[in-house]
Write an enzyme that holds these catalytic residues in place. Structure first.
Site, PDB file in Angstrom:
ATOM      1  N   THR A   6      -5.384  -1.072  26.533  1.00 55.27           N
ATOM      2  CA  THR A   6      -5.442  -1.634  27.876  1.00 55.27           C
ATOM      3  C   THR A   6      -6.775  -1.337  28.528  1.00 55.27           C
ATOM      4  OG1 THR A   6      -4.090  -2.026  29.817  1.00 55.27           O
ATOM      5  CG2 THR A   6      -4.611   0.239  29.352  1.00 55.27           C
ATOM      6  N   LYS A  39       0.469  -4.425  34.003  1.00 54.09           N
ATOM      7  CA  LYS A  39       0.102  -3.008  34.083  1.00 54.09           C
ATOM      8  C   LYS A  39      -0.462  -2.630  35.440  1.00 54.09           C
ATOM      9  CE  LYS A  39      -1.082  -3.513  29.282  1.00 54.09           C
ATOM     10  NZ  LYS A  39      -2.191  -3.544  28.346  1.00 54.09           N
ATOM     11  N   GLY A  51      -2.520   0.928  38.806  1.00 56.65           N
ATOM     12  CA  GLY A  51      -2.779   0.381  37.486  1.00 56.65           C
ATOM     13  C   GLY A  51      -2.705   1.507  36.486  1.00 56.65           C
ATOM     14  N   SER A 130      -8.998   1.724  27.060  1.00 52.63           N
ATOM     15  CA  SER A 130      -9.895   1.537  25.919  1.00 52.63           C
ATOM     16  C   SER A 130     -11.133   0.729  26.271  1.00 52.63           C
ATOM     17  CB  SER A 130      -9.145   0.875  24.760  1.00 52.63           C
ATOM     18  OG  SER A 130      -8.608  -0.357  25.175  1.00 52.63           O
ATOM     19  N   SER A 162     -12.937  -7.788  28.089  1.00 50.11           N
ATOM     20  CA  SER A 162     -12.068  -8.457  27.111  1.00 50.11           C
ATOM     21  C   SER A 162     -12.870  -9.121  25.993  1.00 50.11           C
ATOM     22  CB  SER A 162     -11.167  -9.485  27.792  1.00 50.11           C
ATOM     23  OG  SER A 162     -11.870 -10.665  28.141  1.00 50.11           O
ATOM     24  N   CYS A 165     -13.918  -5.402  23.932  1.00 47.89           N
ATOM     25  CA  CYS A 165     -12.886  -4.462  23.467  1.00 47.89           C
ATOM     26  C   CYS A 165     -11.727  -5.218  22.804  1.00 47.89           C
ATOM     27  CB  CYS A 165     -12.369  -3.645  24.646  1.00 47.89           C
ATOM     28  SG  CYS A 165     -11.034  -2.516  24.205  1.00 47.89           S
ATOM     29  N   THR A 168      -8.198  -5.255  24.543  1.00 52.72           N
ATOM     30  CA  THR A 168      -8.147  -5.809  25.897  1.00 52.72           C
ATOM     31  C   THR A 168      -8.157  -7.328  25.820  1.00 52.72           C
ATOM     32  OG1 THR A 168      -9.418  -3.902  26.713  1.00 52.72           O
ATOM     33  CG2 THR A 168      -9.346  -5.836  28.138  1.00 52.72           C
TER      34      THR A 168
END
Length: 177
Positions: A6, A39, A51, A130, A162, A165, A168
């Site tokens: 996440t 989340k 979060g 992450s 995103s 990673c 993500t």
């Protein structure tokens, strides 16, 4: 503690506070189990946003405890954060929970961890998970070099994370106070 699966970013700018998070749930390092998890959520009559990164079950447990603290301390974010961090660090069972949280209201924002950290971010920007370092770097650069508002910065920082990673995605949940 390295938390995978996440990315959560918090941005505070011009009287607005935004927390954004991705929706990817990853099993181990090979399988995407779900792409639309939520989340980021609102607590305490929608006055607080939270979060979380890490184990989903652990994060939900901590989120529920944090909401209890907010109720106990009449919505005082700092007091609730400190009390949760002390409980989290001091309890043998809770200490095993693998999660981090960003909590915010209109005035304050903090990063909470199981080692007892309650950190108010510099310059009103923080990130966990992450892809947290990617989102943090992007949000700082966007804040310094553009006229984007808090929501725009958070969304673009998450989109950048995103792209870098693998834990993500860009299926975002964005909340603002």
């Amino acid at each position: 503690m390295e938390l995978r699966a996440t990315t959560i970013v918090g941005v505070k700018k011009d009287g607005k506070t935004v927390i954004a998070g991705d929706g990817q749930v990853t099993a181990g390092q090979q399988v995407i189990m779900k792409g639309n998890a939520k989340k980021v959520r609102r607590l305490y009559d929608d006055k607080v946003i939270v979060g979380f990164a890490g184990s989903v079950a652990d994060a939900f447990s901590l989120s529920e405890m944090f909401e209890q603290m907010l109720n106990k301390y009449s919505g005082n974010l700092m007091r609730s954060a400190v009390e949760l961090a002390q409980l989290w660090r001091g309890d043998k069972v809770l200490r095993q929970l693998e999660a981090m949280m960003i909590v915010a209201d209109k005035e304050q924002m903090f990063v909470l961890s199981g080692v007892g950290d309650v950190i108010e971010p510099e310059n009103g920007i923080c990130a966990i998970g992450s892809g947290g370092n990617y989102a943090l770097a992007a949000a700082r650069a966007l804040s310094k070099n553009t006229d984007m508002d808090a929501r725009q910065i958070a969304v673009e920082a998450m989109n950048i994370a995103s792209e870098i990673c693998i834990f993500t995605n860009n299926n975002l949940t964005v909340e603002e106070v």
